[in-house]
Every structure is written in structure tokens, then in C-alpha cells.
Enzyme design. Sequence first.
Site, PDB file in Angstrom:
ATOM      1  N   TYR A  74       1.917   7.820  -1.835  1.00  0.00           N
ATOM      2  CA  TYR A  74       1.960   6.706  -0.887  1.00  0.00           C
ATOM      3  C   TYR A  74       0.542   6.471  -0.355  1.00  0.00           C
ATOM      4  CZ  TYR A  74       4.284   4.039   2.927  1.00  0.00           C
ATOM      5  OH  TYR A  74       4.718   3.081   3.792  1.00  0.00           O
TER       6      TYR A  74
ATOM      7  N   ASP B 105      -2.823   4.489   0.798  1.00  0.00           N
ATOM      8  CA  ASP B 105      -3.361   3.237   1.307  1.00  0.00           C
ATOM      9  C   ASP B 105      -4.563   2.845   0.449  1.00  0.00           C
ATOM     10  OD1 ASP B 105      -1.651   2.565   3.402  1.00  0.00           O
ATOM     11  OD2 ASP B 105      -2.594   4.010   4.755  1.00  0.00           O
TER      12      ASP B 105
ATOM     13  N   ARG C 246       2.859   8.200   9.852  1.00  0.00           N
ATOM     14  CA  ARG C 246       1.831   7.198   9.568  1.00  0.00           C
ATOM     15  C   ARG C 246       1.547   6.347  10.809  1.00  0.00           C
ATOM     16  NH1 ARG C 246       0.891   5.159   4.376  1.00  0.00           N
ATOM     17  NH2 ARG C 246       1.046   3.020   5.110  1.00  0.00           N
TER      18      ARG C 246
ATOM     19  N   ARG D  44      10.780   2.378  -4.563  1.00  0.00           N
ATOM     20  CA  ARG D  44      11.367   1.246  -3.868  1.00  0.00           C
ATOM     21  C   ARG D  44      10.659   0.005  -4.381  1.00  0.00           C
ATOM     22  NH1 ARG D  44      16.053   1.258  -1.900  1.00  0.00           N
ATOM     23  NH2 ARG D  44      15.622  -0.122  -0.129  1.00  0.00           N
TER      24      ARG D  44
ATOM     25  N   ARG E  14       0.764   6.057  21.215  1.00  0.00           N
ATOM     26  CA  ARG E  14      -0.344   6.091  22.177  1.00  0.00           C
ATOM     27  C   ARG E  14       0.128   5.861  23.596  1.00  0.00           C
ATOM     28  NH1 ARG E  14      -2.908   2.018  18.864  1.00  0.00           N
ATOM     29  NH2 ARG E  14      -3.970   3.053  17.146  1.00  0.00           N
TER      30      ARG E  14
ATOM     31  N   ARG F  68      10.707  -7.564   7.193  1.00  0.00           N
ATOM     32  CA  ARG F  68       9.702  -8.223   8.030  1.00  0.00           C
ATOM     33  C   ARG F  68       9.408  -9.614   7.514  1.00  0.00           C
ATOM     34  NH1 ARG F  68       4.936  -3.727   6.626  1.00  0.00           N
ATOM     35  NH2 ARG F  68       5.279  -3.763   4.387  1.00  0.00           N
TER      36      ARG F  68
ATOM     37  N   GLU G  65      10.401 -10.298   3.561  1.00  0.00           N
ATOM     38  CA  GLU G  65      10.278  -9.136   2.668  1.00  0.00           C
ATOM     39  C   GLU G  65      11.608  -8.385   2.608  1.00  0.00           C
ATOM     40  OE1 GLU G  65       6.597  -7.026   3.347  1.00  0.00           O
ATOM     41  OE2 GLU G  65       7.502  -5.153   2.713  1.00  0.00           O
TER      42      GLU G  65
HETATM   43  P1  FAD Z   1      -1.631  -1.235  -8.222  1.00  0.00           P
HETATM   44  O1  FAD Z   1      -2.216  -2.240  -7.297  1.00  0.00           O
HETATM   45  O2  FAD Z   1      -0.147  -1.171  -8.339  1.00  0.00           O
HETATM   46  O3  FAD Z   1      -2.254  -1.500  -9.669  1.00  0.00           O
HETATM   47  C1  FAD Z   1      -1.724  -0.968 -10.842  1.00  0.00           C
HETATM   48  C2  FAD Z   1      -1.912  -2.014 -11.933  1.00  0.00           C
HETATM   49  O4  FAD Z   1      -1.572  -1.425 -13.193  1.00  0.00           O
HETATM   50  C3  FAD Z   1      -1.030  -3.234 -11.740  1.00  0.00           C
HETATM   51  O5  FAD Z   1      -1.807  -4.404 -11.732  1.00  0.00           O
HETATM   52  C4  FAD Z   1      -0.087  -3.181 -12.944  1.00  0.00           C
HETATM   53  O6  FAD Z   1       0.257  -4.463 -13.436  1.00  0.00           O
HETATM   54  C5  FAD Z   1      -0.925  -2.420 -13.950  1.00  0.00           C
HETATM   55  N1  FAD Z   1      -0.112  -1.760 -14.977  1.00  0.00           N
HETATM   56  C6  FAD Z   1       0.926  -0.901 -14.776  1.00  0.00           C
HETATM   57  N2  FAD Z   1       1.440  -0.526 -15.957  1.00  0.00           N
HETATM   58  C7  FAD Z   1       0.716  -1.136 -16.922  1.00  0.00           C
HETATM   59  C8  FAD Z   1       0.778  -1.168 -18.340  1.00  0.00           C
HETATM   60  N3  FAD Z   1       1.712  -0.491 -19.013  1.00  0.00           N
HETATM   61  N4  FAD Z   1      -0.121  -1.924 -19.015  1.00  0.00           N
HETATM   62  C9  FAD Z   1      -1.049  -2.652 -18.346  1.00  0.00           C
HETATM   63  N5  FAD Z   1      -1.150  -2.673 -16.998  1.00  0.00           N
HETATM   64  C10 FAD Z   1      -0.279  -1.933 -16.301  1.00  0.00           C
HETATM   65  N6  FAD Z   1      -2.524  -0.316   1.839  1.00  0.00           N
HETATM   66  C11 FAD Z   1      -3.366  -0.497   2.875  1.00  0.00           C
HETATM   67  O7  FAD Z   1      -4.429   0.153   2.931  1.00  0.00           O
HETATM   68  N7  FAD Z   1      -3.085  -1.397   3.870  1.00  0.00           N
HETATM   69  C12 FAD Z   1      -1.947  -2.154   3.870  1.00  0.00           C
HETATM   70  O8  FAD Z   1      -1.726  -2.954   4.784  1.00  0.00           O
HETATM   71  C13 FAD Z   1      -1.034  -1.981   2.776  1.00  0.00           C
HETATM   72  N8  FAD Z   1       0.104  -2.702   2.737  1.00  0.00           N
HETATM   73  C14 FAD Z   1       0.964  -2.527   1.679  1.00  0.00           C
HETATM   74  C15 FAD Z   1       2.127  -3.307   1.643  1.00  0.00           C
HETATM   75  C16 FAD Z   1       3.007  -3.174   0.583  1.00  0.00           C
HETATM   76  C17 FAD Z   1       4.254  -4.030   0.537  1.00  0.00           C
HETATM   77  C18 FAD Z   1       2.726  -2.222  -0.436  1.00  0.00           C
HETATM   78  C19 FAD Z   1       3.689  -2.043  -1.587  1.00  0.00           C
HETATM   79  C20 FAD Z   1       1.575  -1.448  -0.408  1.00  0.00           C
HETATM   80  C21 FAD Z   1       0.675  -1.590   0.647  1.00  0.00           C
HETATM   81  N9  FAD Z   1      -0.512  -0.865   0.693  1.00  0.00           N
HETATM   82  C22 FAD Z   1      -1.372  -1.034   1.749  1.00  0.00           C
HETATM   83  C23 FAD Z   1      -0.893   0.061  -0.396  1.00  0.00           C
HETATM   84  C24 FAD Z   1      -1.756  -0.626  -1.482  1.00  0.00           C
HETATM   85  O9  FAD Z   1      -1.032  -1.680  -2.070  1.00  0.00           O
HETATM   86  C25 FAD Z   1      -2.147   0.390  -2.565  1.00  0.00           C
HETATM   87  O10 FAD Z   1      -2.813   1.482  -1.995  1.00  0.00           O
HETATM   88  C26 FAD Z   1      -3.042  -0.158  -3.681  1.00  0.00           C
HETATM   89  O11 FAD Z   1      -2.787  -1.500  -3.984  1.00  0.00           O
HETATM   90  C27 FAD Z   1      -2.841   0.689  -4.913  1.00  0.00           C
HETATM   91  O12 FAD Z   1      -3.735   0.337  -5.942  1.00  0.00           O
HETATM   92  P2  FAD Z   1      -3.494   0.888  -7.399  1.00  0.00           P
HETATM   93  O13 FAD Z   1      -4.636   0.405  -8.228  1.00  0.00           O
HETATM   94  O14 FAD Z   1      -3.215   2.343  -7.386  1.00  0.00           O
HETATM   95  O15 FAD Z   1      -2.096   0.239  -7.886  1.00  0.00           O
HETATM   96  N1  UDP Z   2       8.567   1.947  10.606  1.00  0.00           N
HETATM   97  C1  UDP Z   2       9.609   1.732  11.489  1.00  0.00           C
HETATM   98  N2  UDP Z   2       9.609   0.597  12.231  1.00  0.00           N
HETATM   99  C2  UDP Z   2       8.643  -0.347  12.133  1.00  0.00           C
HETATM  100  C3  UDP Z   2       7.577  -0.109  11.242  1.00  0.00           C
HETATM  101  C4  UDP Z   2       7.578   1.041  10.492  1.00  0.00           C
HETATM  102  O1  UDP Z   2      10.498   2.537  11.590  1.00  0.00           O
HETATM  103  O2  UDP Z   2       8.728  -1.370  12.832  1.00  0.00           O
HETATM  104  C5  UDP Z   2       8.588   3.184   9.792  1.00  0.00           C
HETATM  105  C6  UDP Z   2       9.229   2.962   8.423  1.00  0.00           C
HETATM  106  O3  UDP Z   2       9.921   4.143   8.089  1.00  0.00           O
HETATM  107  C7  UDP Z   2       8.021   2.807   7.533  1.00  0.00           C
HETATM  108  C8  UDP Z   2       7.045   3.787   8.170  1.00  0.00           C
HETATM  109  O4  UDP Z   2       7.284   3.655   9.574  1.00  0.00           O
HETATM  110  O5  UDP Z   2       8.318   3.147   6.196  1.00  0.00           O
HETATM  111  C9  UDP Z   2       5.591   3.536   7.853  1.00  0.00           C
HETATM  112  O6  UDP Z   2       5.286   2.226   8.256  1.00  0.00           O
HETATM  113  P1  UDP Z   2       4.087   1.397   7.635  1.00  0.00           P
HETATM  114  O7  UDP Z   2       3.941   0.138   8.406  1.00  0.00           O
HETATM  115  O8  UDP Z   2       2.924   2.284   7.495  1.00  0.00           O
HETATM  116  O9  UDP Z   2       4.694   1.037   6.202  1.00  0.00           O
HETATM  117  P2  UDP Z   2       4.096   0.106   5.032  1.00  0.00           P
HETATM  118  O10 UDP Z   2       3.222  -0.939   5.666  1.00  0.00           O
HETATM  119  O11 UDP Z   2       3.397   1.020   4.112  1.00  0.00           O
HETATM  120  O12 UDP Z   2       5.332  -0.489   4.445  1.00  0.00           O
END
Ligand code: FAD
Ligand code: UDP
Length: 370
Positions: free
Chosen positions: A351, A353, A169, A246, A173, A277, A303
Site C-alpha cells: 500500500y 503512496d 495512516r 480492491r 491531532r 467519496r 468513487e
Molecule cells: P501503477 O500506477 O499502478 O502503474 C503500473 C502500470 O503497469 C500501469 O500503468 C499498468 O497499466 C501497467 N501494467 C500492469 N501490468 C502490465 C502488463 N502486463 N503489461 C504492460 N503494462 C502493465 N498516493 C499518494 O501519495 N497520494 C494520494 O493521494 C493517493 N491517492 C490514491 C488514490 C487511489 C484511489 C489509489 C488507488 C491510490 C492512491 N495513491 C496515492 C497511491 C498511488 O496511486 C501509487 O502509489 C502509485 O500510483 C503507484 O505507482 P506504480 O507505478 O507502482 O503503479
Molecule cells: N478512513 C476512514 N474514514 C475516512 C477516511 C479514511 O475510516 O473518512 C480509513 C479507511 O479505512 C481508509 C484508511 O482510513 O482505508 C486510510 O485512509 P486514506 O485516506 O489514507 O486512504 P486512501 O486515500 O489510500 O484510499
Amino acid sequence: MYDYLIVGSGLYGATFAQRAKADGKSVLVIDKRPNIAGNVYTEKIEGINVHKFGAHIFHTNNKEVWDYVNRFATFNRFTNTPIANYKGEIYSLPFNMFTFNKMWGVKTADEAKKIIDEQRAEIKGTPKNLEQQAISLVGREIYEKLIKGYTEKQWGRDCKDLPPFIIKRLPVRLTYDNNYFNALFQGIPVGGYTKMVENMLKGIEVKLNTDYFSDKENFDKMAKRVIYTGPIDAYFDYKLGTLQYRSVRFENEILDIPNFQGNAAVNYTDRETPYTRIIEHKWFEFGKDEMGNDIKKTVISKEYSSEWKPGDEPYYPVNDEANEKLYNDYKKLAEKEKNVVFGGRLGEYKYYDMDRVIEAAFDAYEKEKQ
Ligand code: FAD
Ligand code: UDP
């Protein structure tokens, strides 16, 4: 009777709902949480839009998706440039010439490439796990300082037991470009993601604090089709076993200082620091309020990553072999549920985005029309 019952108001549910409503379909969205927007939910604290479920930076190469989200929010020019703190040493991320310069004192791409090539020679053939993949991309030294500790904290597993794709991911560069993403379009919605999702759901009935499983039978009778975005194993009452996820826990602090770490994200890449982080939310919007004034306080989130157990919020699917196999078994059951679409990060155990989630919802809605 509604045309669609949408379980989950995250980006998948909101996108599907918006598309269906725009086509004149009747839609009910339910979510078990007290708020809309799923994991992209933001909440205003001390004038700062706090990313309550983790830092979210929107980035995409898909013009259609970019145009779509821009209908519901104005995006600022934020570019993600996180830094790594390894035992007090600061490195630029992703892996770029600033990183290599700090690590080895090299100034040119050729010098950096030479060192990486020497260090990656230990990996023969196609990398089979994350450790081999990381060494083959950036060499052992960067693997040990910037990847190993962080990854093992993040996933709670040895790098040898994780799939190679996770580390792919991150860009590598040989230029002084520290943009974390390879994306044509990037930014943060001004005013927060919650406002954006609110705009997507405008005119759509939404019931919060409503768990689908509290009354599944009745909910199913209320609509012709169900779009389910919760965990796929929960839908089947875990009858084939639980998929692994996780979970993440955030410790939020409001500090009476204007600047804690001078960057939105600092990754702690050693093994000893318990969190992965620290996010300082104000920098997603350049430390300014809507009027362009400097915000005096700051909000930070540490986090912590942990293994999911029933009752916790699932965040990341663990896409190793055993889980993929179990997911495929659940998928076979899902295919038999003719009136239900399983979508999103939890429904498809992917996984994803944000942009990919929106794309997937577009595709699912298009399929409905066939
Ligand atoms: P969710 O946002 O999880 O929505 C699912 C919803 O269903 C929730 O609101 C939940 O409450 C509801 N639900 C579940 N079960 C039930 C039930 N039984 N009844 C009623 N409601 C229910 N993506 C990026 O592009 N850029 C980023 O920088 C980025 N950072 C991230 C950082 C973290 C820590 C994490 C965990 C993810 C990150 N992502 C990022 C990914 C991004 O969060 C997801 O791609 C996106 O939010 C997924 O949307 P979703 O609708 O599939 O799921
Ligand atoms: N990662 C790492 N060091 C860093 C940042 C990321 O080793 O400083 C690795 C780690 O395994 C992580 C993966 O790269 O799960 C993808 O990182 P990304 O930032 O895309 O993760 P997310 O924002 O989805 O948690």
C-alpha cells in the site's frame, strides 16, 4: 538490445526509466493501457485536470523525492483537507479539534482528550485489528460515525478482519490543524500528473496498448533486464492462487454549475450511501484555469469500491494475513527470476503512496549499480 525493458509507465516505471536514461542506459517502456502515468493519470475535461484513477495528492517528508518531482512539474500549494459527511452531518478530517468540537462541543485539547480516554478504555493491550486500533485512537463514537461505515465500504470486509496499520495512516491531532497528511511537503503538479510523467519520460521510447504477457518471450529477449511493475501474481500466471485486491469504479459527471461541494474531497462515512467519496476535481487547482480565470463548470467523480476479479483493474492490495502469506510465497519465486526486478504497488503488493514508490524506484536503481 535495450539495457532495460520497463513494464508499466506508472510512477515506479517512470522514475526508474528516467534515472536509467540519465545514466546513458537504453530503455524501452511498455504499458498495456492507452496512456502513460498508471494510476496518477490525469485528463483535461472542461479545462479541469481530472484525476481519472482517483484523487492523488502528492505529499512527502523526503526532501530528495520532493526536489526530484519538482524537476518535472511546478507544484501548487494545495493542502488536503477532506471533510466527512455522516448522514448530513459535516465533520472535519483528519481527526482534529474541529472534529472533536463538532462531535462533542469541546473547545480545548484537555476536554477532547478526556472524552477520547474514557471511550478508549474498553481496549486493553495492543490493538489486534482495525476496529480495536480505531477505538484506541479516537474512541468508539468517532469510530462508529466516521470510520466503520467508510472502511467497510472501502475494503468490503468487517473492521475486525482488517489490519490495524490501515487506520494508522490517518493523523489524530489535538490541535485545530486539518491537514490530512503529516508531511513537510505537499501539493498538486500544475497542469496535471500526466504532464509531469511526460516530462519524466522525455526522450524515452514508450509503447502503449502493449501487454507484456501478449509476447513475453520476445519482450524478454529485447533487454538485458526487466523491471516489472504489474501484479506479481499475474507474472506467475496465478499459479499459487490469486492475491486479493480492491478495485475502484468512478462515475464521472460534468455539471453546469461552478461549485458542487466546495471542497476537493467529501467522504461519505455512513454504510448506506453506496459510494465512499465524491471528488470535485477543480478544487485541486483552486477552481482556476492556467490563465487564473474561474472555471464555469465542474467535474465530479463518485468513487465505488469493489472486490477485484480477473479482468478488473487492481487498485489496492489487501494486506491481511492470508494475502501476506501468499505474497511471500510469490516473492520467493520472484527472487529466482534473476533478470527481473519486481517493483511498485502491484509488483511488491504494498500500500505505497507516491513518494514511497519513487523512493523504492530510486533504491532499485541504485542496487542495479552494485
Ligand atoms: P501503477 O500506477 O499502478 O502503474 C503500473 C502500470 O503497469 C500501469 O500503468 C499498468 O497499466 C501497467 N501494467 C500492469 N501490468 C502490465 C502488463 N502486463 N503489461 C504492460 N503494462 C502493465 N498516493 C499518494 O501519495 N497520494 C494520494 O493521494 C493517493 N491517492 C490514491 C488514490 C487511489 C484511489 C489509489 C488507488 C491510490 C492512491 N495513491 C496515492 C497511491 C498511488 O496511486 C501509487 O502509489 C502509485 O500510483 C503507484 O505507482 P506504480 O507505478 O507502482 O503503479
Ligand atoms: N478512513 C476512514 N474514514 C475516512 C477516511 C479514511 O475510516 O473518512 C480509513 C479507511 O479505512 C481508509 C484508511 O482510513 O482505508 C486510510 O485512509 P486514506 O485516506 O489514507 O486512504 P486512501 O486515500 O489510500 O484510499
